[in-house]
Design a protein around this motif. Structure first.
Motif, short mmCIF file in Angstrom:
data_model
loop_
_atom_site.label_atom_id
_atom_site.label_comp_id
_atom_site.label_asym_id
_atom_site.label_seq_id
_atom_site.Cartn_x
_atom_site.Cartn_y
_atom_site.Cartn_z
N VAL A 168 39.35 -17.41 -27.30
CA VAL A 168 40.17 -16.21 -27.47
C VAL A 168 40.18 -15.39 -26.17
CG1 VAL A 168 40.50 -14.10 -28.83
CG2 VAL A 168 39.58 -16.18 -29.92
N LYS A 169 41.30 -14.80 -25.88
CA LYS A 169 41.44 -13.91 -24.72
C LYS A 169 40.32 -12.86 -24.72
CE LYS A 169 44.68 -10.57 -22.76
NZ LYS A 169 45.92 -9.80 -23.03
N LYS A 170 39.77 -12.61 -23.54
CA LYS A 170 38.54 -11.83 -23.41
C LYS A 170 38.59 -10.48 -24.10
CE LYS A 170 34.41 -11.16 -21.63
NZ LYS A 170 33.24 -11.96 -22.05
N ASP A 171 39.71 -9.76 -24.04
CA ASP A 171 39.76 -8.40 -24.59
C ASP A 171 40.30 -8.35 -26.02
OD1 ASP A 171 42.34 -9.10 -24.05
OD2 ASP A 171 42.87 -7.25 -22.98
N ARG A 172 40.46 -9.49 -26.67
CA ARG A 172 41.00 -9.49 -28.03
C ARG A 172 39.91 -9.65 -29.08
NH1 ARG A 172 46.40 -9.74 -28.86
NH2 ARG A 172 45.67 -8.90 -30.85
N LEU A 173 39.05 -8.67 -29.14
CA LEU A 173 37.99 -8.68 -30.14
C LEU A 173 38.54 -8.65 -31.56
CD1 LEU A 173 35.47 -6.20 -28.42
CD2 LEU A 173 35.25 -8.67 -28.65
N ASP A 174 39.72 -8.04 -31.71
CA ASP A 174 40.34 -8.00 -33.04
C ASP A 174 40.69 -9.41 -33.52
OD1 ASP A 174 42.25 -8.10 -30.93
OD2 ASP A 174 43.84 -7.53 -32.34
N LEU A 175 41.27 -10.22 -32.59
CA LEU A 175 41.61 -11.61 -32.96
C LEU A 175 40.35 -12.41 -33.25
CD1 LEU A 175 44.47 -12.58 -30.47
CD2 LEU A 175 44.67 -11.76 -32.82
N LEU A 176 39.29 -12.19 -32.46
CA LEU A 176 38.05 -12.93 -32.66
C LEU A 176 37.46 -12.63 -34.04
CD1 LEU A 176 35.87 -14.80 -31.49
CD2 LEU A 176 34.69 -12.73 -30.65
N ALA A 177 37.48 -11.36 -34.43
CA ALA A 177 36.92 -10.99 -35.74
C ALA A 177 37.73 -11.64 -36.87
CB ALA A 177 36.92 -9.47 -35.88
N GLU A 178 39.05 -11.62 -36.75
CA GLU A 178 39.89 -12.23 -37.78
C GLU A 178 39.73 -13.75 -37.79
OE1 GLU A 178 43.96 -10.86 -37.73
OE2 GLU A 178 43.33 -8.88 -37.01
N LEU A 179 39.59 -14.33 -36.59
CA LEU A 179 39.40 -15.78 -36.49
C LEU A 179 38.09 -16.20 -37.14
CD1 LEU A 179 40.28 -18.55 -35.36
CD2 LEU A 179 39.15 -17.92 -33.21
N ASP A 180 37.01 -15.46 -36.86
CA ASP A 180 35.70 -15.78 -37.47
C ASP A 180 35.78 -15.70 -38.99
OD1 ASP A 180 33.76 -16.62 -35.69
OD2 ASP A 180 33.35 -14.60 -34.95
N ALA A 181 36.40 -14.62 -39.48
CA ALA A 181 36.49 -14.44 -40.93
C ALA A 181 37.31 -15.55 -41.57
CB ALA A 181 37.11 -13.07 -41.24
N ALA A 182 38.43 -15.93 -40.93
CA ALA A 182 39.30 -16.98 -41.49
C ALA A 182 38.59 -18.34 -41.49
CB ALA A 182 40.59 -17.05 -40.70
N MET A 183 37.89 -18.67 -40.38
CA MET A 183 37.21 -19.96 -40.32
C MET A 183 36.06 -20.03 -41.32
SD MET A 183 37.26 -20.80 -36.20
CE MET A 183 36.96 -22.56 -36.40
N ASN A 184 35.41 -18.91 -41.55
CA ASN A 184 34.36 -18.85 -42.57
C ASN A 184 34.94 -19.13 -43.95
OD1 ASN A 184 31.83 -18.34 -43.74
ND2 ASN A 184 32.42 -16.22 -44.16
N ARG A 185 36.10 -18.53 -44.24
CA ARG A 185 36.74 -18.72 -45.55
C ARG A 185 37.26 -20.16 -45.69
NH1 ARG A 185 40.41 -13.47 -46.73
NH2 ARG A 185 40.55 -14.49 -48.77
#
Length: 699
Positions: A206-223
Motif C-alpha cells: 500500500v502507498k506509504k501515506d494511505r493508512l486508511d487503505l491499510l486499515a481497511e485492507l487488513d480488516a477485509a483480509m481478516n474477514r
C-alpha cells in the motif's frame, strides 16, 4: 481504468477519490497470471479475483494502471498508484510502502535454463559458476538468489533486468544462461526449471501515506480468512498450480525412470468405480485407467509408461508389493502408523470419496445415536479395516466374504452397517432396494493414494508429480462415469429377477406372432387370388383370344412406353416389323371362317417361331406386329432371311391353302433423324410391308 457506475470526487487524504459508498483505489495492473484479459475482454487472474473479493468487504472501486512489475513498483514508491499486488516482503521496502498483516499467497522461485542447455544441472550446483544468471530488478528473488548462491558456494554473474518475466525468459540461451522467477513460468519450448531456490509470501503493498487503505485492507483480509481459510490456496490452485514446475521431472528422476522403465501398478479387482479388470478384454478399467492414461503424458519433459496388474484384494496387492512383484498399489489409505508398520508410504491422494454407512432404512434416524455398532467388513480389504481403526476404533467388526454377504447381514440384523464409498453405491443399489437398506453419510472422507515401498524415493517423487499434474476434474469425471457404468445387470440376472413378467411377455409375443402369421397367410392368399384375377383380366384385355399373342391394345401401350423412354432422352436401338396375311378373305369365302382361323394361327406360329425373343402382337384381323430389340434387333437381317425360308417351306409342305402362311413382312429400324416418333417408324415398316406384298403378288 475505473470500474463503471460510480461518480468520483476529490479526497484530501493522499489524493485518492471517494464515492458515496467507498473509495476509488488506483491499482497496478501487471502480468499474467495475476491479471488476465482474454480475447473477449473478460478480466480474471489471481490478484484480480482477490481484489474483487476485497471489494465485497470494502466497497472499493478500482482504477487500473498498467505497466510491468518493476515500473509499477516505482509508481507505488512515487505515489502514482495506491496498491500493488504480488510484492514480497523486504525490510528496505518498508520505508517506501505499507504491508498488511496477512499475505495474499505464497510463491516458489526456481532457476530456469533453456531447453537445450546441458552445461547446467541440478545435480552439480557448481555448473552455475561463471554463468550469467538473470533476476528482475529490485525484486525479492535477487536477495533469495544471493542467499542461495552463498549457501551453495556458487559464483555466478548476477544480471538485473527490467523486462517482464516472459521477456527475460526469452533471453535464455542468448544473453542469459539462467533466470530466476516464479514456478508458474515453466515452458518446455522456452524455459526448463532445474532447481528450487526458495519460496516467499507475497502481499498487497500500500502507498506509504494511505493508512486508511491499510486499515481497511487488513480488516477485509481478516474477514476473508474467517469466511474461507482456504481462499489463498484455492486461488493458487486455480491460477498458479496448473503451470508450476511439478510438470517437469528433474534430472535425478529422469535418470531413475530411464533405468527403471515401466511402472508396475497393482490394483484391486472388482472395485469400480475406482478400478477393475475388464471381463472381456482383461485390461484395466475404471477411474484408475483414466488417471494413468492422463498421467502418461502429463509431464512436459518425459513420458511415463504403466503396467496395471490386477489382484483379488487390496491385501493380496500389498503382499505383491512386499515381494517386489509390483512397484505400487492402488487404492491405499493407511494412516501414518499403519504405513510405518507395513513399511510403505502413501503418495498424495489422487482420488477422494465420501464414506457412507449402509443401514436398515427403518433405523436410519436411530443409527447415528447407537452406542454399539457392528460393521460388516470384506475379508482382505485392508483399506476399510484401517479406515475403521482410524475413525471408528470402538466399532465391532464382523468379517464376510464380500459386500453382498455383508449387506445380507445388515438386513437380517447380524450387522448394523456396511461402510462404502459413495462412488460405489450404485453397484449395490439394487440389492439395497430389495433388502430395504439406505445410506447415511459418516461425515468422513477417504483419500485413495498409491502405496509405495519405503525407500523408493524417486518413484514416490515421480508419482507425486503426476498426481499434481493430472487435473482433479479429470479424476472426478472418471469416477462419476464409472460409478454408473458398472450398474449393468446381466440379461440372465434380469430374467431371473423378473421371471413371471418375462414369461408373460414371451407368451404375449408368441401370441402376437401367431396372430400376425395367420393374418399374413390370409393376406398372401388374397394377394395371390388378386394376382390371378389381374392376370386373367390382363389376358382378356391385352391377349388375342384366337392366337394367344398380344392384341392391339397391348401394342398401343407398348408403343407409348417406347415413346416415353425416348422423350426422356433414353438411347435405344429397336425396329418395328409389320406383317399382313394374303388372301384371308378368299380362304374365308371358299373354305369357311374356321379354316380362316387356322390360316391366321398358322401365320402367328410362324412369326413367333422366327422372332421368338421379341413381343408379337395381332393388331388387326390379318395383321401382326413385332418389336425387335436386343438379340433379335442385332440379328434382324438373319431373321428376315429365316422368315422367308420358313414361309416357303411351310407353303411347299402343305397342299391346303389355309395351312400355307403367305405373309408379307416389312421391318423398319428407328432412326431419330427420320422418325419424329415411334409411329413414324411403324408407318415406314407398314410401307415396306406393302411394297413387299406388291412384289410378291407380281411373282
Amino acid at each position: 481504468m475505473a470500474m463503471p457506475g460510480l461518480a468520483a470526487s476529490e479526497n484530501s487524504s493522499g489524493g485518492a477519490l471517494t464515492t458515496g459508498i467507498g473509495k476509488t483505489v488506483r491499482v497496478g495492473w501487471h502480468v499474467v497470471p495475476h491479471f488476465i484479459t482474454n480475447r473477449n475482454g473478460r478480466l480474471s487472474g489471481y490478484s484480480y479475483d482477490y481484489l474483487c473479493k476485497l471489494a465485497a468487504y470494502t466497497g472499493w472501486t478500482y482504477e487500473y494502471v498498467h505497466g510491468n512489475w518493476p515500473q509499477l513498483l516505482q509508481k507505488l514508491k512515487d505515489g502514482e498508484i495506491d496498491i500493488l499486488s504480488d510484492v514480497s516482503f523486504l525490510e528496505e521496502r518498508t520505508k517506501d510502502m505499507l504491508y498488511p498483516s496477512y499475505p495474499m499467497g505464497t510463491e516458489a522461485y526456481y532457476i530456469f535454463i533453456a531447453p537445450g542447455n546441458k552445461d547446467i544441472t541440478m545435480n552439480d550446483f557448481s555448473s552455475l559458476n561463471g554463468k550469467r544468471v538473470g533476476v528482475t530488478k529490485n525484486s525479492f528473488q535477487k536477495q533469495l538468489l544471493l542467499r542461495w548462491m552463498k549457501r551453495h558456494n556458487v559464483d555466478a554473474e548476477l544480471i538485473e533486468l527490467s523486462n517482464t518475466e516472459q521477456e527475460s525468459l526469452l533471453l535464455l540461451g542468448k544473453q542469459l544462461d539462467a533466470f530466476v522467477t516464479m514456478d508458474i513460468y515453466g515452458n518446455p519450448q522456452t524455459a526448463i526449471p532445474i532447481c528450487k531456490i526458495g519460496s516467499s509470501d507475497f502481499y498487497f503493498a500500500v502507498k506509504k501515506d494511505r493508512l486508511d487503505l491499510l486499515a481497511e485492507l487488513d480488516a477485509a483480509m481478516n474477514r476473508i480468512q474467517d469466511e474461507n481459510k482456504h481462499f489463498n490456496q484455492q486461488l493458487h490452485d486455480k491460477y498458479l498450480l496448473s503451470a508450476n514446475t511439478e510438470r517437469y521431472l528433474n534430472s535425478g528422476e529422469k535418470e531413475w525412470l530411464a533405468k527403471h522403465g515401466t511402472i508396475r501398478v497393482g490394483y484391486q479387482d472388482n472395485y469400480l468405480a475406482f478400478c477393475a479388470r475388464d471381463g472381456e478384454t482383461g485390461e484395466l478399467t475404471g477411474a484408475l485407467k483414466d488417471f494413468l492414461d492422463s498421467a502418461s503424458a502429463a509431464l512436459e519433459n518425459v513420458r511415463v509408461d504403466f503396467k496395471p496388474v490386477a489382484y483379488p484384494t487390496a491385501a493380496a496387492a500389498m503382499d505383491a508389493l512386499k515381494k517386489g512383484e509390483i512397484d505400487c498399489v492402488f487404492p491405499a489409505n493407511l494412516a501414518e502408523y499403519d504405513s510405518e508398520t507395513l513399511g510403505v508410504v502413501m503418495t498424495p491422494a489422487l482420488m477422494r470419496t465420501e464414506m457412507d454407512a449402509v443401514v436398515r432404512a427403518s433405523e436410519k434416524k436411530e443409527f447415528v445415536r447407537k452406542k454399539w455398532i457392528t460393521v460388516a467388513v470384506n475379508k482382505g480389504n485392508t483399506n476399510y479395516d484401517r479406515f475403521l481403526a482410524e475413525h471408528y476404533p470402538d466399532w465391532h467388526r464382523a468379517y464376510f466374504t464380500d459386500t453382498p454377504a455383508g449387506l445380507e447381514a445388515v438386513a437380517n440384523g447380524r450387522a448394523d452397517c456396511v461402510i462404502i464409498s459413495n462412488y460405489r453405491y450404485n453397484n449395490i443399489s439394487k440389492q439395497c432396494e430389495k433388502l430395504h437398506l439406505t445410506t447415511v453419510y459418516t461425515g468422513v472422507d477417504m483419500d485413495y493414494c498409491f502405496a509405495v515401498r519405503k525407500g523408493d524415493i524417486e518413484l514416490y517423487s515421480v508419482l507425486a508429480r503426476l498426481i499434481n499434474a493430472v487435473p482433479d476434474a479429470t479424476v472426478h469425471k472418471a469416477l462419476t462415469y464409472y460409478s454408473t457404468e458398472d450398474v449393468k445387470t446381466s440379461f440372465l440376472d434380469l430374467i431371473k429377477e423378473n421371471l413371471v413378467i418375462v414369461t408373460s411377455l414371451i407368451s404375449l409375443v408368441l401370441l402376437v406372432i401367431v396372430v400376425l402369421l395367420l393374418r399374413n397367410l390370409r393376406a398372401e392368399k388374397k394377394i395371390i387370388e388378386e394376382e390371378h384375377l389381374v392376370h386373367d383380366l390382363n389376358r382378356k384385355v391385352f391377349v388375342d383370344a384366337l392366337t394367344s399373342v398380344r392384341n392391339k391394345g397391348a401394342f398401343t401401350n407398348y408403343v407409348k412406353d417406347l415413346q416415353k423412354r425416348l422423350d426422356q432422352g433414353e438411347k435405344m436401338d429397336f425396329a418395328i416389323g409389320v406383317f399382313d396375311c394374303d388372301n384371308l378373305k378368299m380362304v374365308n369365302d371358299q373354305n369357311g371362317h374356321d379354316k380362316g382361323d387356322i390360316y391366321i394361327k398358322t401365320a402367328s406360329r410362324l412369326i413367333c417361331r422366327v422372332f421368338q425373343h421379341s413381343p408379337v402382337f395381332r393388331i388387326g384381323g390379318d395383321e401382326f406386329a413385332v418389336v425387335l430389340q436386343n438379340e433379335d434387333f442385332q440379328n434382324r437381317d438373319d431373321l428376315i432371311g429365316q422368315f422367308d425360308s420358313e414361309k416357303r417351306k411351310a407353303i411347299v409342305a402343305s397342299g391346303k391353302k389355309w395351312e400355307q402362311p403367305r405373309v408379307a413382312m416389312g421391318i423398319a429400324v428407328y432412326d431419330a433423324e427420320l422418325d419424329g416418333s415411334v409411329d413414324d417408324t411403324i408407318r415406314r415398316a407398314d410401307k415396306i410391308m406393302y411394297e413387299n406384298k406388291r412384289v410378291g403378288k407380281l411373282e
